[in-house]
Design an enzyme around this catalytic site. Structure first.
Site, PDB file in Angstrom:
ATOM      1  N   LYS A   1       0.822  -1.207   0.000  1.00  0.00           N
ATOM      2  CA  LYS A   1       0.000   0.000   0.000  1.00  0.00           C
ATOM      3  C   LYS A   1       0.854   1.255   0.000  1.00  0.00           C
ATOM      4  CE  LYS A   1      -1.959  -1.390   3.802  1.00  0.00           C
ATOM      5  NZ  LYS A   1      -1.319  -2.707   3.867  1.00  0.00           N
TER       6      LYS A   1
ATOM      7  N   HIS B   1     -14.101 -26.949  -1.644  1.00  0.00           N
ATOM      8  CA  HIS B   1     -15.297 -26.253  -1.182  1.00  0.00           C
ATOM      9  C   HIS B   1     -15.732 -25.191  -2.200  1.00  0.00           C
ATOM     10  CE1 HIS B   1     -17.740 -24.455   2.180  1.00  0.00           C
ATOM     11  NE2 HIS B   1     -17.618 -23.394   1.384  1.00  0.00           N
ATOM     12  N   GLU B   2     -14.774 -24.368  -2.609  1.00  0.00           N
ATOM     13  CA  GLU B   2     -15.128 -23.283  -3.533  1.00  0.00           C
ATOM     14  C   GLU B   2     -15.521 -23.818  -4.905  1.00  0.00           C
ATOM     15  OE1 GLU B   2     -15.693 -20.400  -2.463  1.00  0.00           O
ATOM     16  OE2 GLU B   2     -14.730 -20.644  -0.497  1.00  0.00           O
TER      17      GLU B   2
HETATM   18  P1  ADP Z   1       2.185  -2.045   3.211  1.00  0.00           P
HETATM   19  O1  ADP Z   1       2.266  -0.566   3.231  1.00  0.00           O
HETATM   20  O2  ADP Z   1       1.001  -2.555   2.429  1.00  0.00           O
HETATM   21  O3  ADP Z   1       2.253  -2.680   4.540  1.00  0.00           O
HETATM   22  P2  ADP Z   1       4.669  -1.753   1.873  1.00  0.00           P
HETATM   23  O4  ADP Z   1       4.242  -0.924   0.730  1.00  0.00           O
HETATM   24  O5  ADP Z   1       5.300  -1.041   2.988  1.00  0.00           O
HETATM   25  O6  ADP Z   1       3.453  -2.599   2.411  1.00  0.00           O
HETATM   26  O7  ADP Z   1       5.602  -2.913   1.337  1.00  0.00           O
HETATM   27  C1  ADP Z   1       6.825  -3.215   1.940  1.00  0.00           C
HETATM   28  C2  ADP Z   1       7.824  -3.648   0.917  1.00  0.00           C
HETATM   29  O8  ADP Z   1       7.450  -4.882   0.331  1.00  0.00           O
HETATM   30  C3  ADP Z   1       7.960  -2.689  -0.237  1.00  0.00           C
HETATM   31  O9  ADP Z   1       8.881  -1.714   0.032  1.00  0.00           O
HETATM   32  C4  ADP Z   1       8.370  -3.598  -1.377  1.00  0.00           C
HETATM   33  O10 ADP Z   1       9.757  -3.815  -1.363  1.00  0.00           O
HETATM   34  C5  ADP Z   1       7.703  -4.883  -1.053  1.00  0.00           C
HETATM   35  N1  ADP Z   1       6.418  -5.003  -1.740  1.00  0.00           N
HETATM   36  C6  ADP Z   1       5.207  -5.080  -1.163  1.00  0.00           C
HETATM   37  N2  ADP Z   1       4.238  -5.203  -2.076  1.00  0.00           N
HETATM   38  C7  ADP Z   1       4.837  -5.179  -3.277  1.00  0.00           C
HETATM   39  C8  ADP Z   1       4.352  -5.259  -4.618  1.00  0.00           C
HETATM   40  N3  ADP Z   1       3.040  -5.384  -4.878  1.00  0.00           N
HETATM   41  N4  ADP Z   1       5.263  -5.204  -5.614  1.00  0.00           N
HETATM   42  C9  ADP Z   1       6.559  -5.095  -5.343  1.00  0.00           C
HETATM   43  N5  ADP Z   1       7.078  -5.013  -4.117  1.00  0.00           N
HETATM   44  C10 ADP Z   1       6.236  -5.057  -3.076  1.00  0.00           C
HETATM   45 ZN    ZN Z   2     -18.654 -21.625   1.230  1.00  0.00          ZN
END
Ligand code: ADP
Ligand code: ZN
Ligand code: MG
Length: 603
Positions: free
Chosen positions: A204, A420-421
């Site tokens: 996120k 199940h699904e």
């Molecule tokens: P959140 O904010 O959802 O907890 P982060 O954005 O802080 O997660 O993600 C932490 C790290 O994990 C990022 O810096 C990246 O290195 C890696 N990461 C997480 N999701 C992805 C993704 N969808 N694609 C590439 N790297 C990712």
């Molecule tokens: Zn179900």
């Protein structure tokens, strides 16, 4: 920097204060010019009749005596320490000069001043350090919020993988930030607040930064928890400052990470100590209502617990656009691994697809961690390139950690969920007049759902026929039926399905008059309590006999539909097995794909 300076100042103030005290002490002593005289002189003066008055304490004598100074006779204040009378006579006899020692000498006096001052300074210094590390600067009182502004974010959508749907939804926001004029000219309404929702580590924060990077606008970010651990009033001041700083930099993005820390529903705390958070939240709501999105400021936030957010935050015009940043499926994990492997030298035997297959339930952060771990292992093994062995070992290590945190479901459970699904989906595809199956998934969602079968109605419906209702019940029971056929055992995973199916069946009998046995009678009591009635509601409107029949009729419907579901699945057992195997492998499958398999089987 600021902290340093401020702190030096305070030490100077203290030094100046000490100096002033010393001066004052000196002046006082001079002003009264009390002379310290030997006891023998005092006795002499006494004998000469020069002592005018005395005040005597246990060990000291103070008073006035006459003396000659520059030929004139003047009065003088004196103090002396008493010496034992007999001893003094003896001393006098032998003509010895004797005096008492004033115990409170100047040095001792000074020490009694300075030691407490140093203690105070020490405490003050300690507290200042604590305060300053917490909030930048003590005296700034929230005027300068610790806002992290990045003028140029280097992250782009290329760095974020496996969340294509979220990216698509954010494309519009980027377009707006790039060309704010284009949108406002048409009078279009823009989202003010975009809330990214998803499990921890799903990307996120990364995604929010990527939006800034893609649209090349400044990125103001702050974490929800940072607003809270402050003095009363500071959080609100920071929010105000954050928005006013952002407005001067528009178009830009304000990102509040971990919104739940700040935006927990108000009035839930029982300690009453949450005033500060509440104030901050209120200020945020005020700022959100007050700012005009046409100036080009987009507010983004992230949370992994949307359910505890204050409903006021989610209202229209606030964080009303929710974007799901879900756990990646196998394909998504492959993409994320590819992104993170860009800077790693891997051996020829490394197969990204099979690493992705080994890591169900991993989020982006876990995968990034996995690659890091594998690289470290390769170093430890003195290898030039990271090989498949390292990846396998890393998977095992991380898996063990995640299992401890209960974030992974075990393979047996995955299998049950898959059957199940597929059971739900096959029944839905086989029966007429059911909503089309869009997607079947065993990627866990949220807290409770281990998998889901997504059925999307093709049109809005206001009426439902008896056949449709019965089919719905059969689809709901399809999950359990599949478990029973394949495993010859059943699990607790169906309890939600059973509750829903029973609700429908009961409504059919009691409300819709759809049971042959009972006929077209409405049995459900009105739900509004009648306040004018003296007594409490008397319970059912119908006899025990009828109640029994209702229960029997409900059971009949459920039993019959369970049989229908089981019949369908037994007939298509082969497809069920194939579908479940495919689902276990890919984690998500399109409804149309299963439908094709089913059609091919029926030919
Ligand atoms: P959140 O904010 O959802 O907890 P982060 O954005 O802080 O997660 O993600 C932490 C790290 O994990 C990022 O810096 C990246 O290195 C890696 N990461 C997480 N999701 C992805 C993704 N969808 N694609 C590439 N790297 C990712
Ligand atoms: Zn179900
Ligand atoms: Mg985050």
């Amino acid at each position: 920097m600021k902290m340093e300076k401020h702190h030096k100042f305070s030490i100077w103030y203290v030094l100046i204060a000490i100096w002033v005290v010393l001066i004052v002490h000196d002046v006082m002593v001079n002003m009264f010019s009390i002379e310290h005289i030997p006891y023998s002189d005092f006795i002499k003066a006494l004998e000469q009749g020069k002592v005018l008055e005395v005040a005597i304490t246990a060990d000291r004598i103070q008073g006035k005596l006459k003396t000659t100074q520059d030929g004139k006779e003047v009065e003088k204040m004196f103090t002396t320490v008493r010496v034992d009378q007999n001893l003094s006579q003896l001393l006098e006899k032998y003509n010895v000069t004797f005096k008492g020692i004033m115990e409170d000498n100047f040095l001792k006096n000074l020490a009694s001043w300075i030691i407490p001052i140093f203690i105070f300074v020490g405490i003050w210094y300690f507290m200042m350090r604590r305060l300053t590390t917490q909030q930048g600067s003590f005296l700034s009182l929230g005027k300068k919020a610790k806002v992290y502004m990045e003028d140029e974010v280097k992250v782009t959508f290329n760095d974020v993988a496996g969340v294509d749907e979220a990216k698509e939804e954010l494309a519009e926001v980027i377009e707006f930030l790039k060309f704010p004029g284009k949108f406002t000219k048409l009078g279009g309404k823009l989202p003010k607040g975009v809330l990214l929702v998803g499990p921890p580590g799903s990307g996120k924060t990364l995604l929010a930064r990527a939006v800034a990077g893609e649209s090349k606008v400044p990125f103001f970010s702050m974490s929800g928890s940072e607003f809270v651990e402050l003095f009363v009033g500071m959080g609100a001041a920071r929010v105000r400052d954050l928005f006013s700083q952002a407005k001067t930099k528009a178009p830009c993005i304000i990102f509040i990470d971990e919104l739940d820390a700040l935006g927990k529903a108000r009035g839930l705390g029982f300690t009453g100590g949450h005033d500060e958070r509440e104030q901050t939240l209120n200020q945020l709501l005020v700022e959100m209502d007050g700012f005009d999105p046409t100036v080009g400021v987009i507010l983004m936030a992230a949370t992994n617990r949307p359910e505890i957010l204050d409903p006021a935050l989610l209202r229209a015009g606030r964080f009303d656009r929710h974007i799901l940043v879900d756990r990646p499926d196998k394909k998504g994990r492959e993409d994320i691994l590819t992104v993170h492997l860009r800077n790693i030298t891997v051996d020829f035997d490394v197969d990204i697809a099979s690493i992705a297959a080994m890591t169900p339930g991993f989020v982006g952060a876990d995968l990034a961690n996995l690659i890091n771990e594998a690289a470290l292992l390769a170093v430890r093994h003195n290898k030039e390139k990271v090989g498949m062995i390292e990846f396998q070992e890393a998977v095992e290590r991380i898996m063990a950690g995640l299992e401890k945190k209960n974030r992974l479901i075990n393979p047996k459970e995955r299998e049950i969920v898959a059957y199940h699904e597929i059971g739900h989906a096959l029944v839905a595809l086989s029966l007429p007049e059911t909503d089309p199956v869009k997607k079947i998934s065993i990627v866990p969602r949220g807290v409770a759902a281990l998998g889901y079968t997504l059925q999307v109605p093709t049109e809005d419906r206001f009426l439902m026929t008896k056949t449709e209702l019965l089919n719905k019940v059969a689809v709901l029971l399809g999950g359990r039926a599949a478990e029973e056929i394949h495993f010859e055992d059943i699990s607790t995973g169906a309890h939600n399905d059973l509750a829903k199916a029973t609700d429908i069946a009961r409504s059919m009998v009691k409300e819709y008059g759809m049971s042959n046995e009972l006929g077209q009678i409405y049995f459900e009591r009105e739900h509004q309590p009648k306040y004018l009635d003296a007594g409490l509601p008397t319970g059912k409107d119908y006899s025990e006999q009828t109640a029994k029949t209702i229960d029997e009729e409900v059971k009949k419907i459920i039993d019959a539909q369970f049989y229908v579901a089981k019949d369908i699945l037994t007939k298509h057992k082969k497809i069920m097995e194939q579908g479940a195997t495919l689902l276990l492998k890919e984690e998500n499958i399109e409804g149309t794909r299963l439908k094709e398999m089913l059609l091919a089987d029926q030919k």
